[in-house]
Motif scaffolding. Structure first.
Motif, PDB file in Angstrom:
ATOM      1  N   LEU A 117      14.163  18.809  49.672  1.00  0.00           N
ATOM      2  CA  LEU A 117      13.199  19.205  50.693  1.00  0.00           C
ATOM      3  C   LEU A 117      11.860  19.490  50.034  1.00  0.00           C
ATOM      4  N   SER A 118      10.796  19.078  50.715  1.00  0.00           N
ATOM      5  CA  SER A 118       9.465  19.432  50.217  1.00  0.00           C
ATOM      6  C   SER A 118       9.150  20.861  50.665  1.00  0.00           C
ATOM      7  N   GLN A 119       8.071  21.421  50.160  1.00  0.00           N
ATOM      8  CA  GLN A 119       7.672  22.776  50.540  1.00  0.00           C
ATOM      9  C   GLN A 119       7.387  22.843  52.042  1.00  0.00           C
ATOM     10  N   GLU A 120       6.753  21.794  52.574  1.00  0.00           N
ATOM     11  CA  GLU A 120       6.413  21.756  54.004  1.00  0.00           C
ATOM     12  C   GLU A 120       7.667  21.691  54.864  1.00  0.00           C
ATOM     13  N   GLU A 121       8.624  20.831  54.479  1.00  0.00           N
ATOM     14  CA  GLU A 121       9.873  20.728  55.232  1.00  0.00           C
ATOM     15  C   GLU A 121      10.659  22.031  55.164  1.00  0.00           C
ATOM     16  N   PHE A 122      10.630  22.663  54.002  1.00  0.00           N
ATOM     17  CA  PHE A 122      11.325  23.936  53.837  1.00  0.00           C
ATOM     18  C   PHE A 122      10.742  24.998  54.762  1.00  0.00           C
ATOM     19  N   GLU A 123       9.419  25.087  54.822  1.00  0.00           N
ATOM     20  CA  GLU A 123       8.760  26.075  55.668  1.00  0.00           C
ATOM     21  C   GLU A 123       9.074  25.827  57.142  1.00  0.00           C
ATOM     22  N   GLN A 124       9.066  24.556  57.583  1.00  0.00           N
ATOM     23  CA  GLN A 124       9.377  24.236  58.977  1.00  0.00           C
ATOM     24  C   GLN A 124      10.819  24.611  59.315  1.00  0.00           C
ATOM     25  N   ALA A 125      11.748  24.253  58.438  1.00  0.00           N
ATOM     26  CA  ALA A 125      13.150  24.588  58.690  1.00  0.00           C
ATOM     27  C   ALA A 125      13.376  26.090  58.691  1.00  0.00           C
ATOM     28  N   LYS A 126      12.689  26.777  57.813  1.00  0.00           N
ATOM     29  CA  LYS A 126      12.817  28.237  57.756  1.00  0.00           C
ATOM     30  C   LYS A 126      12.263  28.872  59.030  1.00  0.00           C
ATOM     31  N   ALA A 127      11.137  28.371  59.499  1.00  0.00           N
ATOM     32  CA  ALA A 127      10.542  28.910  60.732  1.00  0.00           C
ATOM     33  C   ALA A 127      11.466  28.678  61.924  1.00  0.00           C
ATOM     34  N   ARG A 128      12.088  27.483  62.021  1.00  0.00           N
ATOM     35  CA  ARG A 128      13.043  27.207  63.114  1.00  0.00           C
ATOM     36  C   ARG A 128      14.242  28.136  63.025  1.00  0.00           C
ATOM     37  N   LEU A 129      14.685  28.393  61.837  1.00  0.00           N
ATOM     38  CA  LEU A 129      15.862  29.222  61.650  1.00  0.00           C
ATOM     39  C   LEU A 129      15.596  30.687  61.986  1.00  0.00           C
ATOM     40  N   LEU A 130      14.412  31.167  61.685  1.00  0.00           N
ATOM     41  CA  LEU A 130      14.081  32.576  61.877  1.00  0.00           C
ATOM     42  C   LEU A 130      13.644  32.891  63.307  1.00  0.00           C
ATOM     43  N   VAL A 131      13.462  31.882  64.142  1.00  0.00           N
ATOM     44  CA  VAL A 131      13.033  32.127  65.526  1.00  0.00           C
ATOM     45  C   VAL A 131      14.190  32.565  66.363  1.00  0.00           C
TER      46      VAL A 131
END
Length: 131
Positions: A117-131
């Motif tokens: 995962l790139s840093q951008e993909e990681f941040e997007q997945a993390k944001a989806r998970l934390l919502v």
């Protein structure tokens, strides 16, 4: 003729030897109370001997019980290592399950660390998970 440097050296030498003896005395007393095979009366007798004749008492203790002193020290080290291993196993067993939010975050971090995962993909997945 006075030699102040020699006097200072001798004073430091005696002080160093005294500190070494104190460490040895504390080691002997610790070993004395660590020994579970000795009765309380023998321990009290050894302790009285160490208090009344400290230098001779330490020397006699080392001659009489020096070998078993090392064995008790090794056993204590093995016991501490076993306790540490048990703690690590228990902590590893309490890891978050993979389907929990913490487990999913850990999985995402591992994917990012491995380069999947790139840093951008990681941040997007993390944001989806934390919502």
């Amino acid at each position: 003729m006075s030699h102040p440097l020699l006097n200072a050296f001798l004073m430091m030498l005696w002080f160093f030897l005294w500190i070494m003896w104190l460490f040895l005395l504390f080691k002997v007393v610790t070993d004395l109370f660590r020994d579970h095979g000795m009765s309380g009366w023998w321990k009290a007798l050894w302790l009285v001997g160490l208090v009344v004749l400290p230098y001779l008492g330490v020397l006699v203790y080392l001659v009489v019980r020096g070998r078993s002193m090392g064995e008790r020290e090794q056993q204590a080290a093995r016991d501490k290592e076993q306790q540490f291993q048990d703690y690590v196993r228990k902590a590893a067993a309490e890891a978050p399950p993979a389907d929990s939010q913490a487990g999913q975050l850990a999985k995402l971090a591992e994917l990012k660390r491995s380069g999947d995962l790139s840093q951008e993909e990681f941040e997007q997945a993390k944001a989806r998970l934390l919502v």
